[in-house]
Design a protein around this motif. Structure first.
Motif, PDB file in Angstrom:
ATOM      1  N   ARG A 183       0.779  -1.360   0.085  1.00 52.65           N
ATOM      2  CA  ARG A 183       0.149  -0.216  -0.009  1.00 52.65           C
ATOM      3  C   ARG A 183       0.946   1.371   0.117  1.00 52.65           C
ATOM      4  N   PHE A 184       2.175   0.832   0.076  1.00 52.67           N
ATOM      5  CA  PHE A 184       2.975   2.536   0.165  1.00 52.67           C
ATOM      6  C   PHE A 184       3.489   2.723  -0.964  1.00 52.67           C
ATOM      7  N   PRO A 185       3.765   3.936  -1.139  1.00 53.38           N
ATOM      8  CA  PRO A 185       3.706   5.058  -0.436  1.00 53.38           C
ATOM      9  C   PRO A 185       2.161   5.585  -0.446  1.00 53.38           C
ATOM     10  N   GLU A 186       1.761   6.056   0.524  1.00 54.14           N
ATOM     11  CA  GLU A 186       0.203   6.121   0.745  1.00 54.14           C
ATOM     12  C   GLU A 186       0.095   8.005   1.279  1.00 54.14           C
ATOM     13  N   ILE A 187      -0.621   8.575   0.738  1.00 50.41           N
ATOM     14  CA  ILE A 187      -1.013   9.893   1.092  1.00 50.41           C
ATOM     15  C   ILE A 187      -2.051   9.950   2.451  1.00 50.41           C
ATOM     16  N   VAL A 188      -1.746  10.515   3.204  1.00 48.62           N
ATOM     17  CA  VAL A 188      -2.800  10.773   4.475  1.00 48.62           C
ATOM     18  C   VAL A 188      -2.974  12.123   4.833  1.00 48.62           C
TER      19      VAL A 188
END
Length: 247
Positions: A8-13
């Motif tokens: 799932r990475f990279p992810e933006i939160v």
């Protein structure tokens, strides 16, 4: 994608009304930290609209923006475009990095838990000093206390859990070790890190125009010297350190 980062990475939160966190890993790893440092430098170089501040943790890059100037959806689009442009886990580290060589007294009264750490690692105290004093450690991030660097990554034998009783109180310039990392303390602090050495280096200099002399991406070594040599360096904020640009 490296083994250390789930798919799932990279992810933006989103963080609040004015922040985005770009996460590259969910645990401490060299490649996740490399990605966070490299991506932060790329974001700053890109000059994104409305960007006000950036910083890094061990495995993430934080972006603070002005929501009155740019909607979060637009910033996410720009950030996504940057993320898709390269393999950040193998990206070069940012330019301008420095190598610090900081004189250090290991063990004895200045590192009272060195023997304990050596025993837990399965080596003698002399072998521990021989290994640790030449290790080249990256400033992975700065936090917890003003100017305090988290330094890594040490070999697996130094993957020792932090102490839980917090009975250790270390002086300014103390070097702590645990979980394959070292930390260099800017002030007297109670801690669960093992106190293995001491320097005369000051990580926080509020009277200076550069209060935080270390930057994420810098590298440090801790060559062994005597307690007498450290005492002679107490008046020097750099503690006798040598510094050269390496990247």
């Amino acid at each position: 994608m490296p083994d250390t980062a789930p798919s799932r990475f990279p992810e933006i939160v989103p963080l609040g009304l004015d922040g985005l966190l770009v996460r590259f890993a969910d645990r401490f790893a060299e490649d996740g930290n490399r990605a966070a440092l490299a991506f932060r430098a790329a974001v700053e170089a890109a000059g994104l609209d409305g960007l006000r501040e950036t910083s890094c943790s061990l495995g993430a890059t934080y972006l603070r923006f002005d929501p009155r100037q740019v909607p979060v959806e637009r910033l996410e689009e720009q950030v996504t475009g940057l993320l898709e442009g390269r393999d950040w886990y193998h990206a070069p580290l940012p330019a301008g990095r420095r190598l610090w060589s900081i004189p250090t007294v290991w063990g004895g009264a200045d590192g009272p838990q060195l023997d304990t750490v050596a025993a837990l690692a399965g080596v003698s105290a002399q072998e521990a000093v021989a290994m640790l004093s030449v290790a080249r450690l990256r400033v992975m991030t700065i936090g917890f206390a003003p100017g305090l660097p988290y330094l890594g990554q040490l070999p697996e034998i130094w993957n020792l859990p932090r102490q839980t009783d917090l009975q250790t109180r270390v002086p300014p310039g103390a070097l702590g070790l645990a979980v394959r990392q070292c930390v260099l303390f800017p002030a007297q602090t109670p801690t669960g890190w093992y106190h293995v050495a001491r320097t005369a280096f000051r990580c926080f200099r509020p009277e200076s125009g550069t209060p935080f002399p270390l930057r994420p991406g810098d590298e440090l070594t801790f060559p062994a010297v005597s307690a007498r040599e450290i005492a002679a360096l107490e008046g020097d904020p750099d503690g006798g350190a040598r510094c050269e640009v390496t990247g």
